[in-house]
Design an enzyme around this catalytic site. Structure first.
Site, PDB file in Angstrom:
ATOM      1  N   ASP A   1      23.022  27.053  44.407  1.00 20.93           N
ATOM      2  CA  ASP A   1      21.884  27.261  45.307  1.00 20.93           C
ATOM      3  C   ASP A   1      21.587  26.035  46.152  1.00 20.93           C
ATOM      4  O   ASP A   1      21.171  26.157  47.318  1.00 20.93           O
ATOM      5  CB  ASP A   1      20.641  27.650  44.504  1.00 20.93           C
ATOM      6  CG  ASP A   1      20.736  29.052  43.932  1.00 20.93           C
ATOM      7  OD1 ASP A   1      21.558  29.846  44.428  1.00 20.93           O
ATOM      8  OD2 ASP A   1      19.991  29.362  42.976  1.00 20.93           O
TER       9      ASP A   1
ATOM     10  N   LYS B   1      23.971  36.533  30.919  1.00 18.28           N
ATOM     11  CA  LYS B   1      22.887  36.491  29.918  1.00 18.28           C
ATOM     12  C   LYS B   1      21.723  35.708  30.528  1.00 18.28           C
ATOM     13  O   LYS B   1      21.696  34.489  30.504  1.00 18.28           O
ATOM     14  CB  LYS B   1      23.390  35.834  28.635  1.00 18.28           C
ATOM     15  CG  LYS B   1      22.305  35.513  27.592  1.00 18.28           C
ATOM     16  CD  LYS B   1      21.655  36.752  27.010  1.00 18.28           C
ATOM     17  CE  LYS B   1      20.862  36.431  25.746  1.00 18.28           C
ATOM     18  NZ  LYS B   1      19.713  35.558  25.949  1.00 18.28           N
TER      19      LYS B   1
ATOM     20  N   SER C   1      24.230  31.908  29.812  1.00 20.17           N
ATOM     21  CA  SER C   1      22.900  31.362  29.546  1.00 20.17           C
ATOM     22  C   SER C   1      22.684  30.011  30.232  1.00 20.17           C
ATOM     23  O   SER C   1      22.589  29.948  31.453  1.00 20.17           O
ATOM     24  CB  SER C   1      22.689  31.275  28.029  1.00 20.17           C
ATOM     25  OG  SER C   1      21.344  31.081  27.704  1.00 20.17           O
TER      26      SER C   1
END
Length: 703
Positions: free
Chosen positions: A478, A492, A467
């Site tokens: 990224d 999740k 999460s």
């Protein structure tokens, strides 16, 4: 996935002893309010769930399969004729539910209850019958996972299944030191408890099971809660106040450990692991361990919870074992405080044979914030970002060469905190995208300040990082801000909300998380730049282990900076890592343990021959001693000479009570953490690569 046990030997046992007449069971008849509630649930699933899924004949067929499987996952109670009879309504449940018609679903459960009662009564009578012999010298075995096997077609087939099921339970208890009579008494109590539970089920229980067999077809996080579940269980089913500190869920007939609350009693004690299944609960050091197989989750939780400083004993089927043997784990209950989950720091001192490096380590078990104090503008409120910021200042003052942010076992927490923590490491930019079912994409979660720490960074993750952890790690990856090292994360990547229904509540998945790259964190999680092993079965733990989990997909990326050319360094770092671990005794010990676990999991059946089981257990211990001696020899230590010597050392290393650790201490002990040490070496390789290839590196950080 182990769901139950079964047999393949023909045996018909006779019944000679009477069973005490059980209390009269409640009549199982749907109520008018339940009929109204199913109509409401259908409407909310259609209108609000992220997955645009038609409630039609196809879903009706899947519902019946799901419902039958939820009741009898191991194919031990129903007969083939029962299942065939149920299928006459195969294509009609979608229509029934729209009209609030529940009788056909209740009839399935009434058949189930009748089969369970009959079977348990027969098993109890069998255990009391002196004419029924259990031969533990016969060459016989039992299949562990019956989920793909057919239901019995005759009573004789069912009898043989239950004879072997009972025989396995008796043998496991004998191997644990009980006499056959003591084992019979224990198993009889278990069956009587299960019989009492099924006879106490009422229409609310039936309705909840039925509706969840439908909602789970949408995704594993969409659930219906009856009023009793809503009141007793506090949404996330976490024993985080006064208990053991574990997050649990129902899976088949078992209570399964999903994760451990960082800093909680179970986490500190160290023996209970994710994917373990709890089959019994005992109070104190002497209390009887009561079998809880088939119990409702809230009832199991009530037994595990208890006052601070009291003891609970859990009988578990360990996830890493495949022979059906249980272990009893003793845990002292305590309250999990904010301080137990607070960020802590440490410094690794590692050498590359040319110089000594100081690697700062920050362990963050959860993304936490004291909302009450933050909302009241208390200047001293606690949060994960504030604590990490302070620890970064302290580590930089100590002159560390780089930072490892350890998010292993961090199951998430506050989305706001994930965003703000990212702000410490990147300049202004989007952190996460959130997409709703109508296609709207929110990108308001931004890092807004200049980065606080601008040096070399590794984010360490594992399968239990979920999460908010995945949002943070995904942003760091990224932006090419730091290396992600460890195991593929949980996956999740969905958001749920709770809404009232006519009776009870429904928790619905209503949106998905996406990274700035456009990749979802759902299902796939974060793939590390450099992978490290973990002693957890990826097929048992993680979003991909759930049936009907929402898939991984992509949306449009958000324009974002690239701080370093990490792609240029990863091949070099991977090669250096492989060369180093090839000669690391501790690392290879972990790989050997994983190989043994995987070999164990491949076993499809367990022997019911006592001598063979004893020999198998001793062989496993010898195998464990061999790989331990391999490690000890590699580290220049004396190997164990005998199995007795090895066993004594193991008992010394694994005391029943974990050592007491001050929850307010901000410094962590880094000794013996093989994966953390290797992550430190990877960071050193990265620092050296940056230094020697400085002209090839491009940084977007402004000076």
């Amino acid at each position: 996935m182990i769901k139950n046990i079964a047999v393949s030997l023909v045996f018909i046992f006779s019944v000679t002893c009477a069973v005490a007449k059980p209390p009269e069971a409640p009549k199982l008849i749907p109520t008018k309010v339940q009929s109204q509630t199913i109509v409401d649930v259908i409407a909310q699933l259609n209108a609000r769930h992220y997955r645009n899924q038609a409630i039609d004949d196809s879903l009706s067929t899947r519902f019946l399969e799901s419902y039958i499987d939820s009741l009898d996952p191991a194919h031990m109670f129903f007969y083939t004729k029962d299942v065939e009879n149920f299928k006459k309504h195969n294509l009609k449940y979608d229509d029934y539910f729209r009209k609030g018609k529940l009788e056909e679903g209740f009839e399935v459960y009434r058949t189930y209850r009748a089969r369970v009662v009959s079977r348990l009564e027969s098993a109890i009578e069998m255990l009391a019958d002196e004419n029924v012999k259990f031969d533990f010298n016969a060459k016989d075995e039992i299949i562990l996972d019956r989920s793909e096997l057919p239901w019995p077609t005759t009573q004789a087939e069912a009898d043989e299944l239950w004879y072997k099921r009972t025989k396995l339970s008796l043998l496991n208890l004998k191997l644990a030191g009980k006499t056959l009579e003591e084992a019979k008494e224990t198993v009889t109590k278990r069956y009587k408890n299960q019989l009492n539970r099924i006879l106490q089920q009422d229409s609310a229980d039936v309705f909840e099971i039925m509706v969840n067999s439908l909602t789970l077809l949408f995704d594993p996080h969409t659930n219906y809660w009856s009023p009793r579940t809503s009141e007793n269980f506090n949404i996330n089913m976490s024993l985080s106040l006064e208990g053991i500190g574990a997050v649990l869920q129902s899976e088949d007939e078992f209570t399964k450990v999903v994760s451990l609350v960082p800093g909680g009693p179970a986490s500190k004690q160290g023996q209970l692991k994710p994917a373990d299944r709890i089959v019994g609960v005992g109070q104190g050091d002497e209390g009887e361990v009561v079998d809880v197989t088939g119990w409702r989750l809230d009832e199991v939780v009530d037994r595990i919870r208890g006052p601070k400083n009291t003891v609970v004993r859990l009988e578990v089927l360990p996830a890493k074992e495949s022979n059906g043997e249980t272990a009893v784990i003793r845990i002292k209950r305590d309250e999990v405080k904010l301080e137990d989950q607070a960020a802590k720091k440490g410094v690794l001192e590692l050498s590359d044979e040319e110089r000594l490096y100081k690697i700062g380590v920050i362990n963050l078990p959860a993304f936490y914030i004291n909302f009450d104090k933050a909302n009241s503008r208390d200047p001293d409120y606690r949060s994960s970002t504030r604590d990490v910021s302070r620890l970064l200042d302290e580590l930089q003052a100590e002159g560390v060469d780089g930072i490892i942010l350890d998010l292993r076992n961090n199951g998430g927490g506050s989305l706001r905190e994930a965003t703000m923590l990212t702000d410490l490491f990147i300049d202004h930019g989007t952190v996460v995208q959130i997409r709703t079912p109508d296609g709207y994409i929110a990108r308001h979660n931004h890092a807004r300040l200049r980065a606080k720490y601008r040096g070399p960074l590794i984010v360490l993750v594992n399968r239990l990082s979920a999460s908010a952890s995945e949002i943070f790690a995904g942003a760091i990856q990224d932006y090419d801000r730091g290396l992600i090292v460890g195991t593929q994360t949980f996956g999740k990547g969905t958001v749920q909300s709770v809404a009232p229904t006519v009776e009870g509540k429904i928790k619905l998945t209503e949106s998905k998380f996406y990274r700035v790259s456009g990749d979802s964190t759902q299902h796939r999680g974060i793939i590390p730049d450099i992978e490290l092993p973990m002693l957890v079965d990826m097929k048992e733990v993680g979003e991909s282990a759930y049936d009907n989990a929402l898939p991984w997909d992509t949306i449009h990326p958000v324009p974002h900076a690239k701080y370093f050319d990490l792609d240029a360094s990863i091949p070099y770092l991977t090669e250096a890592h492989k060369k180093r671990i090839a000669h690391d005794p501790d690392f290879n010990y972990l790989l050997d343990q994983i190989a043994v676990m995987e070999e164990n999991k491949r076993k499809k059946a367990v022997s019911l021959n006592e001598k063979q089981r004893i020999a198998e257990k001793e062989n496993l211990e010898k195998q464990a001693m061999v790989i331990e001696n391999k490690r000890r020899t590699g580290k220049g230590q004396d190997p164990y000479k005998t199995l007795a010597e090895y066993r004594a050392a193991q008992e010394e290393e694994n005391p029943e009570d974990a050592p007491v650790v001050s929850s307010r201490e901000t410094v962590i002990d880094l000794d013996g953490d093989t994966l953390l040490n290797e992550s430190g070496n990877i960071l050193i390789d990265y620092i050296r690569f940056q230094t020697t290839n400085a002209q090839k590196q491009a940084s977007n950080f402004s000076k």
